[in-house]
Each structure stands twice: as C-alpha cells, then as structure tokens.
Design a protein around this motif. Structure first.
Motif, short mmCIF file in Angstrom:
data_model
loop_
_atom_site.label_atom_id
_atom_site.label_comp_id
_atom_site.label_asym_id
_atom_site.label_seq_id
_atom_site.Cartn_x
_atom_site.Cartn_y
_atom_site.Cartn_z
N PRO A 92 0.90 -1.12 -0.05
CA PRO A 92 0.38 0.15 -0.27
C PRO A 92 0.97 0.93 -0.03
CG PRO A 92 -0.10 -1.48 2.19
CD PRO A 92 0.10 -2.40 1.47
N LEU A 93 2.33 1.10 0.00
CA LEU A 93 2.61 1.84 0.64
C LEU A 93 3.62 2.35 -0.95
CD1 LEU A 93 3.85 2.21 4.32
CD2 LEU A 93 2.67 2.80 3.35
N SER A 94 4.19 1.81 -1.21
CA SER A 94 4.34 1.70 -3.07
C SER A 94 3.58 1.57 -3.67
CB SER A 94 5.99 1.58 -2.33
OG SER A 94 7.51 0.91 -4.01
N MET A 95 3.57 1.97 -5.00
CA MET A 95 3.04 2.12 -6.36
C MET A 95 2.21 0.88 -5.84
SD MET A 95 6.89 0.46 -8.15
CE MET A 95 5.59 0.25 -9.93
N TYR A 100 -9.11 4.70 -2.80
CA TYR A 100 -9.23 4.12 -1.84
C TYR A 100 -7.94 4.85 -0.29
CZ TYR A 100 -12.41 0.28 -2.89
OH TYR A 100 -14.25 0.33 -3.85
N LEU A 101 -7.24 4.93 -0.48
CA LEU A 101 -6.19 5.32 0.14
C LEU A 101 -5.58 7.07 -0.23
CD1 LEU A 101 -4.06 2.28 0.60
CD2 LEU A 101 -6.19 2.83 1.91
N ASN A 102 -6.43 7.55 0.80
CA ASN A 102 -5.47 9.35 0.99
C ASN A 102 -3.86 9.60 1.68
OD1 ASN A 102 -6.32 9.41 3.44
ND2 ASN A 102 -8.45 10.68 3.24
N GLU A 103 -3.64 10.61 1.81
CA GLU A 103 -2.23 10.28 2.63
C GLU A 103 -2.26 10.38 3.92
OE1 GLU A 103 1.74 11.11 2.28
OE2 GLU A 103 0.47 11.02 0.07
N THR A 104 -3.45 11.20 4.19
CA THR A 104 -4.12 11.12 5.52
C THR A 104 -3.34 9.14 6.32
OG1 THR A 104 -5.14 13.22 5.69
CG2 THR A 104 -5.01 11.60 7.76
N VAL A 105 -4.91 8.71 5.44
CA VAL A 105 -5.02 7.10 5.82
C VAL A 105 -2.70 6.58 5.35
CG1 VAL A 105 -6.03 5.49 5.09
CG2 VAL A 105 -7.26 6.73 5.06
N PHE A 163 -5.02 -4.80 5.50
CA PHE A 163 -3.98 -4.02 5.50
C PHE A 163 -2.94 -5.40 6.65
CE2 PHE A 163 -6.02 -0.93 4.06
CZ PHE A 163 -5.23 -0.65 2.63
N ILE A 164 -1.87 -5.50 6.58
CA ILE A 164 -1.24 -6.47 7.91
C ILE A 164 0.45 -5.68 7.77
CG2 ILE A 164 0.50 -8.67 7.40
CD1 ILE A 164 -2.03 -9.04 4.59
N ARG A 165 0.79 -5.77 9.07
CA ARG A 165 2.18 -5.38 9.72
C ARG A 165 3.11 -5.86 8.95
NH1 ARG A 165 -0.22 -5.28 15.70
NH2 ARG A 165 2.16 -6.51 15.20
N GLU A 200 -4.39 -3.68 12.99
CA GLU A 200 -5.88 -2.70 13.93
C GLU A 200 -6.12 -1.11 13.71
OE1 GLU A 200 -4.39 -2.76 18.07
OE2 GLU A 200 -4.10 -4.87 17.86
N HIS A 201 -5.66 -0.46 12.10
CA HIS A 201 -6.12 0.55 11.89
C HIS A 201 -8.04 0.35 11.44
CE1 HIS A 201 -6.99 3.93 9.14
NE2 HIS A 201 -6.10 4.54 9.64
N PRO A 202 -8.55 1.14 12.14
CA PRO A 202 -9.93 0.99 11.71
C PRO A 202 -10.45 0.95 10.05
CG PRO A 202 -9.41 3.70 12.10
CD PRO A 202 -8.29 2.16 12.41
N ILE A 203 -9.75 1.16 8.73
CA ILE A 203 -9.91 0.80 7.49
C ILE A 203 -10.25 -0.68 7.62
CG2 ILE A 203 -7.44 0.50 6.90
CD1 ILE A 203 -8.88 2.51 4.50
#
Length: 320
Positions: free
Chosen positions: A213-216, A224-229, A246-248, A255-258
């Motif tokens: 989710p953080l690269s490409m 679905y994902l804005n800069e804040t999220v 989403f996985i750590r 545990e993010h509410p998304i």
C-alpha cells in the motif's frame, strides 16, 4: 483441420505471441477473431510441432530458491519464475502465464475457487488456458475496487476465469470499502451480498495478490487510500495488503479502523482455506511478501527469481 494457408496463419500468430510478446487479445483483434480462437490456435501450433518450447535456464537455481522459501516459511509449494533478461512487460506476462498453469494444477471438478483482485491476478487470468471443468464455481473474495481499471476487479476476474473453465461464477455487488462500519453492516446484511460472503466457507482454493500500500499502490491510484490514511498505515508498520486488508511488518493484521470497513473475506477466514496461492513479484514487494508469509495467510507462493533471491538474502541477514 488446418490446411497450408492455416499453417501460415498459425506461424504468424505464434511469432506475434512468442517473439513479439503480443497479448492474445491484441492478436485476436488483428485477425478479427475471438481470444479463445487464438488460444486454440497456439495450442494447435504446439501440437503440430510448429512451436517447440525449450527453456534454457538453470533449473537447479530456481529449484533451490523454491526449496529455501518452502523451508523458511513452511510453505507447501513455491513457484519461482525465471525472468532474467526480460523487460518489465515480458516479466509480467511470463509470471502471469506461469501462475496460471501453477493454479490449474490445484483445480479439480467440484471445486469452489475464490479470487481476489489486482494486477498480477489480472495477468494470470488473461493467460489462463481453456480447460473445461465440471461443477466448479468461482467466487469473488472482495467487493469492487472503484469505477476505473474494471478488468482488475474481483467480480470481473471471477467472470473471466469462469469463462476459461466453462463454469459458473458469483458476483459480489458491493464496494471493497465503505465510509463507516455501520454502512458495512447494513450492506452485508442484504441477501445478495450475504449469500456470496457465506459461500466463502465452501472455498477450497483461493487466488490472491499481495500488495504494497505504500509503494506503487493500486489501491491509492483507485482512490481508496488518501495521504492521511497512508501516513497512519505507515506509522502502524503496515507493509502489505491482501484482499484489501492491511498487514503489519510482523505479519499481524493491522488494527487501523480501515480494516473494519472492508466488504469481503477476512484474513482469518482466508487462513482456513485448504489451498491459498499468493502471487506477487518485484523488489518493492519484498517487505509485503515477507509480512504475508510471516502471518501465514498463504501456503503457496508464485514470484520471480529476483524477488525470491532478495527475500532469502533479507531473511539470512536477519538471522543471528
């Protein structure tokens, strides 16, 4: 069935596909025929000896990579696709084709197959051979992913794969994510949505992509994902997503509410499926794949040799 003129056509089709890396859809458009016709023509070319597929590679090297990954993560089976000296387009096509034949090994009559969404799965389905099956159903694992790039949506992939296998498919008429948990509860209570979600308990083979989710990120491009999220996810050590969950870095579900707003199969449900094939490649996916494997969400993996080598090197460096 084929006369001399047909043989010339088969040669032209084969050269476009194998030499020039044209997709079957593009070749079909050029010749004014259907994609299944091109798929059958390519098979005929192999059957008639017009095309001989010889892979000059080092099977010992890829086999060793597969064995190491299987042992490191207790995976049932790994497929490492040789991709040296291929440009990005050919890598994607080669992995899609290899993943399709790999997945086909695990499909039997009577199966229930779940499919998620994403670019790698799109290429796998596009390269999937025509293989008639009986009493098989394809079930989407997650809701739609926006109004763009419809070809990558779970519903569309389920439909396209069902055509390749000559079987039925369900459709999950819901978004992948909604604004609130309350709205999610209202939607999943609707009969046409709840029935598809319940069908997930019958699945014995799941095909999933592993995203970063953080690269490409495809999810970011689709809105679905804005800069804040994204900043919140990064702060929580999120490095991967499977089925829009989403996985750590340590493999645990974030545990993010998304994660509570996703309409689809949860990762805990995914773990209970007999065969789960994860598909991902590219150096930007190393952390993502490692997190997915640490969490035990897949028991089979398809990737390329550069990614496999880098993953193994990363794990060895981390060992005491």
């Amino acid at each position: 069935m084929f006369n001399g003129e047909d043989k010339k056509t088969l040669i032209k089709i084969s050269k476009l596909y194998y030499y020039d890396s044209w997709t079957q859809e593009k070749i079909a458009e050029k010749f004014g025929v259907s994609r299944p016709f091109i798929s059958k023509a390519l098979q005929k070319a192999r059957d008639e000896g017009i095309v001989e597929i010889i892979v000059h590679d080092d099977p010992a090297q890829t086999s060793e990579l597969e064995k190491e990954l299987e042992e490191l993560f207790q995976l049932e089976e790994v497929l490492v696709v040789p991709t040296r000296n291929l440009n990005q387009e050919r890598v994607t096509s080669a992995i899609g084709r290899a993943a399709a034949h790999f997945a086909l090994k695990f499909i039997s009559n009577g199966d229930r197959i779940g499919i998620s969404w994403g670019n790698t799965l799109y290429h796998m389905v596009r390269e999937f051979p025509l293989e008639k099956k009986e009493d098989v159903k394809i079930i989407p694992l997650v809701g739609g992913t926006g109004s763009t790039r419809n070809e990558m949506h779970s519903n569309q992939l389920a439909y396209e794969l069902s055509k390749k296998l000559g079987v039925e498919c369900d459709s999950l008429y819901a978004p992948a994510m909604v604004e609130t948990e309350e709205l999610k509860e209202q939607l999943i209570a609707l009969p046409n949505i709840s029935s598809v979600l319940k069908a997930g308990s019958t699945i014995n083979l799941a095909l999933v992509g592993i995203g970063n989710p953080l690269s490409m990120s495809t999810m970011e491009r689709l809105g679905y994902l804005n800069e804040t999220v994204l900043q919140e996810l990064q702060a929580l050590q999120v490095v991967a997503d499977i089925n829009s969950c989403f996985i750590r870095r340590d493999g645990a579900v974030s545990e993010h509410p998304i994660n509570q707003k996703v309409i689809g199969m949860s990762l805990e449900q995914l773990k209970r499926i007999r065969h789960v094939i994860g598909m991902a490649f590219g150096l930007h996916k190393i952390d993502s794949i490692l997190a997915a494997l640490k969490g035990g969400y897949v028991n089979k993996l398809v990737t390329d040799e550069a990614t496999a080598s880098s993953m193994i090197e990363r794990m060895k460096l981390a060992m005491p």
